[in-house]
Design a protein around this motif. Sequence first.
Motif, PDB file in Angstrom:
ATOM      1  N   SER A  15       0.823  -1.208   0.000  1.00 21.52           N
ATOM      2  CA  SER A  15       0.000   0.000   0.000  1.00 21.52           C
ATOM      3  C   SER A  15       0.860   1.262   0.000  1.00 21.52           C
ATOM      4  O   SER A  15       0.490   2.265  -0.576  1.00 21.52           O
ATOM      5  CB  SER A  15      -0.964   0.004   1.183  1.00 21.52           C
ATOM      6  OG  SER A  15      -0.248   0.096   2.397  1.00 21.52           O
ATOM      7  N   LYS A  16       2.038   1.214   0.621  1.00 24.68           N
ATOM      8  CA  LYS A  16       2.935   2.376   0.613  1.00 24.68           C
ATOM      9  C   LYS A  16       3.505   2.623  -0.780  1.00 24.68           C
ATOM     10  O   LYS A  16       3.803   3.740  -1.145  1.00 24.68           O
ATOM     11  CB  LYS A  16       4.085   2.167   1.595  1.00 24.68           C
ATOM     12  CG  LYS A  16       3.680   2.289   3.034  1.00 24.68           C
ATOM     13  CD  LYS A  16       4.874   2.073   3.939  1.00 24.68           C
ATOM     14  CE  LYS A  16       4.450   2.092   5.394  1.00 24.68           C
ATOM     15  NZ  LYS A  16       5.564   1.803   6.289  1.00 24.68           N
ATOM     16  N   ASN A  17       3.686   1.578  -1.562  1.00 25.05           N
ATOM     17  CA  ASN A  17       4.293   1.707  -2.885  1.00 25.05           C
ATOM     18  C   ASN A  17       3.272   1.781  -4.013  1.00 25.05           C
ATOM     19  O   ASN A  17       3.647   1.915  -5.164  1.00 25.05           O
ATOM     20  CB  ASN A  17       5.248   0.535  -3.138  1.00 25.05           C
ATOM     21  CG  ASN A  17       6.442   0.584  -2.220  1.00 25.05           C
ATOM     22  OD1 ASN A  17       6.899   1.651  -1.853  1.00 25.05           O
ATOM     23  ND2 ASN A  17       6.925  -0.571  -1.813  1.00 25.05           N
ATOM     24  N   ASP A  18       1.979   1.652  -3.701  1.00 26.62           N
ATOM     25  CA  ASP A  18       0.953   1.642  -4.740  1.00 26.62           C
ATOM     26  C   ASP A  18       0.754   2.998  -5.401  1.00 26.62           C
ATOM     27  O   ASP A  18       0.256   3.073  -6.504  1.00 26.62           O
ATOM     28  CB  ASP A  18      -0.387   1.158  -4.183  1.00 26.62           C
ATOM     29  CG  ASP A  18      -0.486  -0.354  -4.222  1.00 26.62           C
ATOM     30  OD1 ASP A  18       0.391  -0.998  -4.816  1.00 26.62           O
ATOM     31  OD2 ASP A  18      -1.454  -0.886  -3.640  1.00 26.62           O
ATOM     32  N   THR A  19       1.073   4.078  -4.722  1.00 29.34           N
ATOM     33  CA  THR A  19       0.851   5.397  -5.284  1.00 29.34           C
ATOM     34  C   THR A  19       2.032   5.770  -6.172  1.00 29.34           C
ATOM     35  O   THR A  19       3.099   6.097  -5.691  1.00 29.34           O
ATOM     36  CB  THR A  19       0.672   6.454  -4.177  1.00 29.34           C
ATOM     37  OG1 THR A  19      -0.383   6.032  -3.328  1.00 29.34           O
ATOM     38  CG2 THR A  19       0.324   7.794  -4.769  1.00 29.34           C
ATOM     39  N   ALA A  20       1.805   5.680  -7.459  1.00 28.00           N
ATOM     40  CA  ALA A  20       2.818   6.083  -8.433  1.00 28.00           C
ATOM     41  C   ALA A  20       2.511   7.525  -8.821  1.00 28.00           C
ATOM     42  O   ALA A  20       1.460   7.806  -9.389  1.00 28.00           O
ATOM     43  CB  ALA A  20       2.764   5.177  -9.655  1.00 28.00           C
ATOM     44  N   PHE A  21       3.385   8.440  -8.466  1.00 26.41           N
ATOM     45  CA  PHE A  21       3.160   9.848  -8.767  1.00 26.41           C
ATOM     46  C   PHE A  21       3.584  10.142 -10.191  1.00 26.41           C
ATOM     47  O   PHE A  21       4.755  10.008 -10.541  1.00 26.41           O
ATOM     48  CB  PHE A  21       3.920  10.749  -7.787  1.00 26.41           C
ATOM     49  CG  PHE A  21       3.467  10.583  -6.375  1.00 26.41           C
ATOM     50  CD1 PHE A  21       2.203  10.991  -5.991  1.00 26.41           C
ATOM     51  CD2 PHE A  21       4.286   9.998  -5.438  1.00 26.41           C
ATOM     52  CE1 PHE A  21       1.771  10.834  -4.688  1.00 26.41           C
ATOM     53  CE2 PHE A  21       3.877   9.833  -4.128  1.00 26.41           C
ATOM     54  CZ  PHE A  21       2.610  10.249  -3.752  1.00 26.41           C
ATOM     55  N   ASN A  47      -3.283  10.247 -14.027  1.00 25.42           N
ATOM     56  CA  ASN A  47      -2.983  11.188 -12.952  1.00 25.42           C
ATOM     57  C   ASN A  47      -2.787  10.415 -11.642  1.00 25.42           C
ATOM     58  O   ASN A  47      -3.588  10.543 -10.715  1.00 25.42           O
ATOM     59  CB  ASN A  47      -4.091  12.233 -12.824  1.00 25.42           C
ATOM     60  CG  ASN A  47      -3.687  13.417 -11.963  1.00 25.42           C
ATOM     61  OD1 ASN A  47      -2.526  13.561 -11.595  1.00 25.42           O
ATOM     62  ND2 ASN A  47      -4.644  14.258 -11.639  1.00 25.42           N
ATOM     63  N   GLY A  48      -1.724   9.636 -11.571  1.00 26.81           N
ATOM     64  CA  GLY A  48      -1.420   8.850 -10.375  1.00 26.81           C
ATOM     65  C   GLY A  48      -1.041   9.745  -9.216  1.00 26.81           C
ATOM     66  O   GLY A  48      -0.149  10.572  -9.324  1.00 26.81           O
ATOM     67  N   GLY A  49      -1.756   9.613  -8.119  1.00 29.22           N
ATOM     68  CA  GLY A  49      -1.513  10.448  -6.948  1.00 29.22           C
ATOM     69  C   GLY A  49      -2.292  11.755  -6.987  1.00 29.22           C
ATOM     70  O   GLY A  49      -2.234  12.535  -6.046  1.00 29.22           O
ATOM     71  N   ASN A  50      -2.999  12.024  -8.081  1.00 32.16           N
ATOM     72  CA  ASN A  50      -3.824  13.240  -8.239  1.00 32.16           C
ATOM     73  C   ASN A  50      -3.067  14.527  -7.930  1.00 32.16           C
ATOM     74  O   ASN A  50      -3.604  15.449  -7.345  1.00 32.16           O
ATOM     75  CB  ASN A  50      -5.087  13.148  -7.381  1.00 32.16           C
ATOM     76  CG  ASN A  50      -6.009  12.069  -7.874  1.00 32.16           C
ATOM     77  OD1 ASN A  50      -6.247  11.949  -9.068  1.00 32.16           O
ATOM     78  ND2 ASN A  50      -6.499  11.251  -6.960  1.00 32.16           N
ATOM     79  N   SER A  61       5.387  14.389  -2.850  1.00 28.96           N
ATOM     80  CA  SER A  61       6.386  13.557  -2.187  1.00 28.96           C
ATOM     81  C   SER A  61       7.767  13.948  -2.716  1.00 28.96           C
ATOM     82  O   SER A  61       7.973  13.994  -3.931  1.00 28.96           O
ATOM     83  CB  SER A  61       6.093  12.084  -2.507  1.00 28.96           C
ATOM     84  OG  SER A  61       7.110  11.243  -2.051  1.00 28.96           O
TER      85      SER A  61
END
Length: 141
Positions: A15-21, A47-50, A61
């Motif tokens: 879950s920590k690595n799922d957000t691809a900015f 738009n990963g991470g919005n 980040s």
Amino acid sequence: MTDVDLKSLVLQTKSKNDTAFGFTTRLSGRTYSSSSSIIRGSRVLYNGGNAYNGTVFTCPSPGLYLFHVSVVTHTKSYGIWIYKNSQQLTLAYSGNGDPQYNGASVSAVVWLDVGDQVYLRPNGLSLFVDGNSAFTGIKVN
């Protein structure tokens, strides 16, 4: 460590690595009449991470980011700047000659801290941006 503990650890890590900015947008097909205008996206493809609001990417980040712009235009002697906050980074310059359809692209790798903003501005006045132009940014590390 039990199987339950191991599964919990894997899920937390995932879950920590799922957000691809990152983002990709097609740019609005229009003419920008001021070099202080910010060039807008028209159709956001990803738009990963919005963090991209259709105009500006705001860093969520800290890390190393790669940005790329590809522009199609038929304006004489202009291009598009990639900006970090108020600093010009790189210019996609479409050439100097009779107005005809030309393409240009440029990339920039830059360290961003939380809250830093990256966006596009025209180089010069009356820049026509074709709707097939694109802007992409992604967190590399």
